[in-house]
Enzyme design. Sequence first.
Site, PDB file in Angstrom:
ATOM      1  N   THR A  35       0.813  -1.222   0.000  1.00  8.53           N
ATOM      2  CA  THR A  35       0.000   0.000   0.000  1.00  8.53           C
ATOM      3  C   THR A  35       0.844   1.269   0.000  1.00  8.53           C
ATOM      4  OG1 THR A  35      -0.109   0.194   2.415  1.00  8.53           O
ATOM      5  CG2 THR A  35      -1.789  -1.192   1.334  1.00  8.53           C
ATOM      6  N   ALA A  66       2.739  -7.520   3.202  1.00  9.80           N
ATOM      7  CA  ALA A  66       3.915  -8.243   3.667  1.00  9.80           C
ATOM      8  C   ALA A  66       4.832  -7.345   4.486  1.00  9.80           C
ATOM      9  CB  ALA A  66       4.675  -8.809   2.472  1.00  9.80           C
ATOM     10  N   GLN A 108       1.579 -10.809   7.649  1.00 12.51           N
ATOM     11  CA  GLN A 108       2.298 -11.669   6.710  1.00 12.51           C
ATOM     12  C   GLN A 108       3.804 -11.400   6.790  1.00 12.51           C
ATOM     13  OE1 GLN A 108       2.526 -11.241   2.242  1.00 12.51           O
ATOM     14  NE2 GLN A 108       0.981 -12.864   2.294  1.00 12.51           N
ATOM     15  N   GLY A 174       6.504 -16.038   1.542  1.00 15.00           N
ATOM     16  CA  GLY A 174       7.820 -16.250   0.969  1.00 15.00           C
ATOM     17  C   GLY A 174       7.883 -17.499   0.116  1.00 15.00           C
ATOM     18  N   ALA A 176       5.642 -17.996  -2.220  1.00 16.02           N
ATOM     19  CA  ALA A 176       5.015 -17.604  -3.481  1.00 16.02           C
ATOM     20  C   ALA A 176       5.831 -16.503  -4.137  1.00 16.02           C
ATOM     21  CB  ALA A 176       3.585 -17.120  -3.235  1.00 16.02           C
ATOM     22  N   TYR A 179       9.869 -15.397  -3.821  1.00 15.28           N
ATOM     23  CA  TYR A 179      10.566 -14.796  -2.682  1.00 15.28           C
ATOM     24  C   TYR A 179      11.465 -15.830  -1.981  1.00 15.28           C
ATOM     25  CZ  TYR A 179       7.604 -10.765  -3.604  1.00 15.28           C
ATOM     26  OH  TYR A 179       7.001  -9.692  -4.208  1.00 15.28           O
ATOM     27  N   ARG A 227       1.274 -18.764   2.449  1.00 14.44           N
ATOM     28  CA  ARG A 227       1.099 -18.188   1.118  1.00 14.44           C
ATOM     29  C   ARG A 227       2.106 -18.862   0.200  1.00 14.44           C
ATOM     30  NH1 ARG A 227      -2.347 -15.844  -2.482  1.00 14.44           N
ATOM     31  NH2 ARG A 227      -1.513 -13.956  -3.457  1.00 14.44           N
TER      32      ARG A 227
END
Length: 670
Positions: A35, A66, A108, A174, A176, A179, A227
Amino acid sequence: MNAHAPTVSYETLLSPVTVGPRTLRNRVWMLAHATLLVKDHLFTDSHVAYYVERAKGGVAAITMEAMAVHPTTQPYKGKAFAFDERMVEQYRKIAGPVQAEGSLLLMQPWHRGRQTNSVANGLPVWSPSAIPCAVYREMPHVMTAKDIDDIVKGYRLSARYAKEGGLDGVEVAGLAHGYLIQQFLSPAINNRTDAFGGSVENRLRIVEEILAATREEVGADMIVGIRMNGDDGHEGGLRPDDWADIAARLEATGMVDYFSVSQGTYINRMLIYPTSPEIHGFQLPATAKIADAVTVPVIGGGRIVTHAEAEGFLAEGKCEIVGLARQLIADPAWVRKAETAAEPIRPCVGANWCMSSIFAQAPIACIHNPAAGAETELSDTLLEVADVPRRVAVVGGGPAGLRAALTAARRGHEVTLFEARSRLGGQVRLWAEADSRRELVEIVDWMIDRLAETSATVRLDTRIGAAELREMGFDAVVVASGAVGLKHGWTPLRPGRWIDGSAVPGADQPHVYSYIELLETRPRLPDSVVVFDALGGRQGAVVAEYCSRVGAAVTFATQLGQASPDLAASRDWGKVHKMLRTLGVRFVPDVELAAIGATTATLRDVYTGEATDVPAGAVVMMVGAAAADEVFHALDADRGSLSLHLVGDAMSPRRVNDAIREAEIAARAI
């Protein structure tokens, strides 16, 4: 009827579901996304308001953006540090108001690994192996055993502070999007020979250590999720069957309450957040393999836009919960609208302005939701009915004019919108002539439909002037009359030529068009077309696509080093170039337009001055546009008590989101 208006009940979508120790009130999960509303590593009022707005809109659970688990992952200054004890108070600040609205709130923890650079923090990037990222291209430091321990400790501290801060859960990230943890899992990146490389068991070791640390910190009363990818989508990467096996192995640890599934890495970012056009729900076939392999709930996403789409995917068993990000940026009340059927949703059109805004280091924004990221100023809940209704004229029916008219009418003003053309929509409707941008028309169609629900009067085929507006006695006028495309042919490299009123030789011929003129008149095109772009935005790509699809051989010429470089911000530069090259478009960078003949155009190399003739039965120019602001200046010369506002391209030719935001602010000021 608006295509997005609810026509059926969404029984599955709106039903509760149990995730670990908690129950979600429905099956809509807001996925984590950046954001840039966090400042100095801490939450701001705008950051809190952003999530509260979506909680009020009915989402069952929210995973916040994140947060770094270690100082080595700081893609920009001020990123929230999940390992910092100060986060406890930050979580309490946001958890209270979000949970009061009935939504669960999760954090996250994450590390980007090699997919970043050392510019912001001066620290080397970390990865399991010395293979650079395709985007950042910085050689990473190969992590030692101590480094790995430090990462696990960072995840542990992140979980501890999440619990102390009153959150409902932790979504371990991490795995996905390429990362750090996914880098350990991928045989294409991890070439280690120690206990963290080689076999699947070894590559999973860091994940299992992180999960154990997380569960130990949060206990049994909080949700722990993961994730992860469902498909890396690149050579040597993990594919759907691999990820399904990984999910089953991780579920067998007994420490995971759900999986949230996505796709892609920075090698192919259009698998993560693709622009239009893309099949809605495109990620779900791979996600379904994971759902079949595990018993805990699986969150699926991938350009899910409408309630009907979501209901269908759930009914088909592709996932147990739908995950939304961009659609909730566009319309935070998406769930409430499914519950009440009171108003059609404002659809995500896949423009990726949200990504472009972040790329510019600006707060999150939406191409047609002016309140996104500005909830403390422009939320619909803050829209007040005017104390004194006024007679308001809006000049122009493009996106700016439509937004101004809609907001002014909703505030109780007596609104008349004047549009010189026979249709509303302005340039947005023109861009939608290109196949790849057809969804953009929903920006203006949504506003047209909402405007029809108000008492506003719309007068098409009406070119209104300052004298007439004065005679009609309006109290306020919003001038949103757009812009006229230029076709003098000069680039910004020659500013003096813009002043002297000259043009490139041959630019006055009838087969020379501005980009606006071409898309508006849609003339029959010859076999060869030169698209000359001095702007570097999407205009050139859209025009090149349009000309190619109607059968012309297109030469895309630009003084820039590459065609449409601004598309890097929306992350679809590669996707668009692939499309154009597949259509046969020829790119000629580093040239200016020197002259235009009857059947050729002369291009001059900006560095060597060497000139080359190319076939050009027509030339289309993207060299800018001139604001159509005559009505404004005529009224401004003798304004008196008139409330006068200039917005959108009539103020300065820019982007759709600028036009809509300015119009919203102007309408609230009347």
